[in-house]
Design an enzyme around this catalytic site. Structure first.
Site, PDB file in Angstrom:
ATOM      1  N   ASP A 165       0.961  -1.233   0.069  1.00  0.00           N
ATOM      2  CA  ASP A 165       0.160  -0.032  -0.138  1.00  0.00           C
ATOM      3  C   ASP A 165       0.929   1.295  -0.019  1.00  0.00           C
ATOM      4  O   ASP A 165       1.769   1.403   0.831  1.00  0.00           O
ATOM      5  CB  ASP A 165      -0.903  -0.052   1.225  1.00  0.00           C
ATOM      6  CG  ASP A 165      -2.063   1.014   1.256  1.00  0.00           C
ATOM      7  OD1 ASP A 165      -1.712   2.248   0.911  1.00  0.00           O
ATOM      8  OD2 ASP A 165      -3.437   0.435   1.398  1.00  0.00           O
ATOM      9  N   ASN A 190     -12.723  -3.786   2.562  1.00  0.00           N
ATOM     10  CA  ASN A 190     -13.785  -3.073   2.383  1.00  0.00           C
ATOM     11  C   ASN A 190     -14.769  -3.205   1.101  1.00  0.00           C
ATOM     12  O   ASN A 190     -14.183  -3.217  -0.019  1.00  0.00           O
ATOM     13  CB  ASN A 190     -13.352  -1.477   2.567  1.00  0.00           C
ATOM     14  CG  ASN A 190     -12.428  -1.389   3.723  1.00  0.00           C
ATOM     15  OD1 ASN A 190     -12.912  -1.594   5.033  1.00  0.00           O
ATOM     16  ND2 ASN A 190     -11.404  -0.675   3.707  1.00  0.00           N
ATOM     17  N   GLN A 207     -14.564   1.650   1.205  1.00  0.00           N
ATOM     18  CA  GLN A 207     -13.578   1.383  -0.146  1.00  0.00           C
ATOM     19  C   GLN A 207     -13.691   2.524  -0.860  1.00  0.00           C
ATOM     20  O   GLN A 207     -14.410   3.409  -1.209  1.00  0.00           O
ATOM     21  CB  GLN A 207     -14.437   0.366  -0.959  1.00  0.00           C
ATOM     22  CG  GLN A 207     -13.864  -0.049  -2.281  1.00  0.00           C
ATOM     23  CD  GLN A 207     -14.490  -1.254  -2.902  1.00  0.00           C
ATOM     24  OE1 GLN A 207     -15.990  -1.377  -2.715  1.00  0.00           O
ATOM     25  NE2 GLN A 207     -13.924  -1.866  -3.748  1.00  0.00           N
ATOM     26  N   HIS A 266      -9.986  -5.687  -2.895  1.00  0.00           N
ATOM     27  CA  HIS A 266      -8.607  -6.187  -2.643  1.00  0.00           C
ATOM     28  C   HIS A 266      -8.659  -6.217  -1.141  1.00  0.00           C
ATOM     29  O   HIS A 266      -9.690  -5.861  -0.345  1.00  0.00           O
ATOM     30  CB  HIS A 266      -7.660  -4.899  -2.774  1.00  0.00           C
ATOM     31  CG  HIS A 266      -8.369  -3.645  -2.207  1.00  0.00           C
ATOM     32  ND1 HIS A 266      -9.069  -2.833  -2.792  1.00  0.00           N
ATOM     33  CD2 HIS A 266      -8.307  -2.878  -1.077  1.00  0.00           C
ATOM     34  CE1 HIS A 266      -9.563  -1.901  -2.287  1.00  0.00           C
ATOM     35  NE2 HIS A 266      -9.039  -1.760  -1.321  1.00  0.00           N
ATOM     36  N   PHE A 267      -7.693  -7.051  -0.519  1.00  0.00           N
ATOM     37  CA  PHE A 267      -7.643  -7.364   0.619  1.00  0.00           C
ATOM     38  C   PHE A 267      -6.244  -6.519   1.212  1.00  0.00           C
ATOM     39  O   PHE A 267      -5.473  -6.533   0.692  1.00  0.00           O
ATOM     40  CB  PHE A 267      -7.447  -8.879   1.008  1.00  0.00           C
ATOM     41  CG  PHE A 267      -8.661  -9.532   1.361  1.00  0.00           C
ATOM     42  CD1 PHE A 267      -9.155 -10.193  -0.143  1.00  0.00           C
ATOM     43  CD2 PHE A 267      -9.164  -9.935   2.353  1.00  0.00           C
ATOM     44  CE1 PHE A 267     -10.392 -10.976  -0.031  1.00  0.00           C
ATOM     45  CE2 PHE A 267     -10.605 -10.841   2.374  1.00  0.00           C
ATOM     46  CZ  PHE A 267     -11.063 -11.271   1.180  1.00  0.00           C
ATOM     47  N   HIS A 268      -6.714  -5.997   2.410  1.00  0.00           N
ATOM     48  CA  HIS A 268      -5.432  -5.402   3.107  1.00  0.00           C
ATOM     49  C   HIS A 268      -4.835  -6.514   4.060  1.00  0.00           C
ATOM     50  O   HIS A 268      -5.563  -7.047   4.919  1.00  0.00           O
ATOM     51  CB  HIS A 268      -5.952  -4.201   3.966  1.00  0.00           C
ATOM     52  CG  HIS A 268      -6.523  -3.064   3.190  1.00  0.00           C
ATOM     53  ND1 HIS A 268      -5.723  -1.828   3.110  1.00  0.00           N
ATOM     54  CD2 HIS A 268      -7.449  -3.001   2.593  1.00  0.00           C
ATOM     55  CE1 HIS A 268      -6.504  -1.201   2.418  1.00  0.00           C
ATOM     56  NE2 HIS A 268      -7.718  -1.707   2.120  1.00  0.00           N
TER      57      HIS A 268
HETATM   58  P1  AMP Z   1      -9.892   0.714   0.323  1.00  0.00           P
HETATM   59  O1  AMP Z   1     -10.007   1.860   1.488  1.00  0.00           O
HETATM   60  O2  AMP Z   1     -10.007  -0.510   0.930  1.00  0.00           O
HETATM   61  O3  AMP Z   1     -10.442   1.068  -1.010  1.00  0.00           O
HETATM   62  O4  AMP Z   1      -8.227   0.838   0.249  1.00  0.00           O
HETATM   63  C1  AMP Z   1      -7.417   1.432  -1.007  1.00  0.00           C
HETATM   64  C2  AMP Z   1      -5.875   1.362  -0.621  1.00  0.00           C
HETATM   65  O5  AMP Z   1      -5.363   1.610  -1.830  1.00  0.00           O
HETATM   66  C3  AMP Z   1      -5.667   2.539   0.191  1.00  0.00           C
HETATM   67  O6  AMP Z   1      -5.079   2.055   1.450  1.00  0.00           O
HETATM   68  C4  AMP Z   1      -4.478   3.393  -0.631  1.00  0.00           C
HETATM   69  O7  AMP Z   1      -3.491   3.884   0.274  1.00  0.00           O
HETATM   70  C5  AMP Z   1      -3.957   2.086  -1.384  1.00  0.00           C
HETATM   71  N1  AMP Z   1      -3.668   2.897  -2.705  1.00  0.00           N
HETATM   72  C6  AMP Z   1      -4.350   3.566  -3.743  1.00  0.00           C
HETATM   73  N2  AMP Z   1      -3.539   3.839  -4.813  1.00  0.00           N
HETATM   74  C7  AMP Z   1      -2.518   3.021  -4.621  1.00  0.00           C
HETATM   75  C8  AMP Z   1      -1.353   2.881  -5.557  1.00  0.00           C
HETATM   76  N3  AMP Z   1      -1.100   3.240  -6.598  1.00  0.00           N
HETATM   77  N4  AMP Z   1      -0.346   2.052  -5.055  1.00  0.00           N
HETATM   78  C9  AMP Z   1      -0.381   1.314  -3.776  1.00  0.00           C
HETATM   79  N5  AMP Z   1      -1.663   1.619  -3.255  1.00  0.00           N
HETATM   80  C10 AMP Z   1      -2.394   2.213  -3.418  1.00  0.00           C
END
Ligand code: AMP
Ligand code: ZN
Length: 136
Positions: A30, A84, A91, A97-99
């Protein structure tokens, strides 16, 4: 999806810090991490949310989440797995995606809040609602 950032990352049109890859899955750091090693695990095929993903991709996805979790558990005390769906649930990127977030004593990360309390009627109703929608 032409304008999806995670599709672009999966196709290597945008660079990322890749930690794992196979035919169906990409895992990368991330870029706004909650902790060091915070990893996102994504299917290469586009689907917005968990309920929309095809079963084959989902199987590969969850197995890859476990693979990454195993690796992270070797150097962190614990980890959170977070997923999310839809903006209302936090989201931001509309590609499932999974964190996997490494956790260690004193890292200060907090996502807990006091839990709401529901009536017996509300609980009974939501059980029925979930059950009656399971096979749709
Ligand atoms: P969500 O809130 O579950 O949709 O999380 C999206 C995640 O994607 C966030 O934690 C962002 O920091 C991450 N993110 C967005 N763009 C990028 C990118 N280009 N490279 C890596 N992580 C990203
Ligand atoms: Zn996508």
């Amino acid at each position: 999806m032409a304008d999806c950032i995670f599709c672009k990352i999966a196709k290597k049109q945008i660079s990322s810090d890749i930690v794992y890859e196979d035919k169906k899955i990409l895992a990368f750091l991330d870029n706004r991490p909650a902790s060091l090693g915070h990893t996102l695990v994504v299917p290469k095929t586009h689907a917005e949310t968990l309920d929309k993903l095809d079963e084959d991709s989902l199987k590969s996805l969850i197995l890859s989440v476990q693979k990454v979790s195993k690796a992270i558990s070797k150097f962190s005390q614990g980890y959170n797995v977070i997923q999310n769906n839809k903006e209302v649930a936090g989201q931001i990127v509309h590609h499932i995606h999974f964190h996997v977030v490494p956790r260690n004593d004193g890292d200060g990360i907090r996502w807990n809040r006091p839990n709401p309390v529901f009536s017996e009627k509300e609980i009974k109703n939501v059980i029925e609602k979930i059950k009656s929608n399971l096979n749709l």
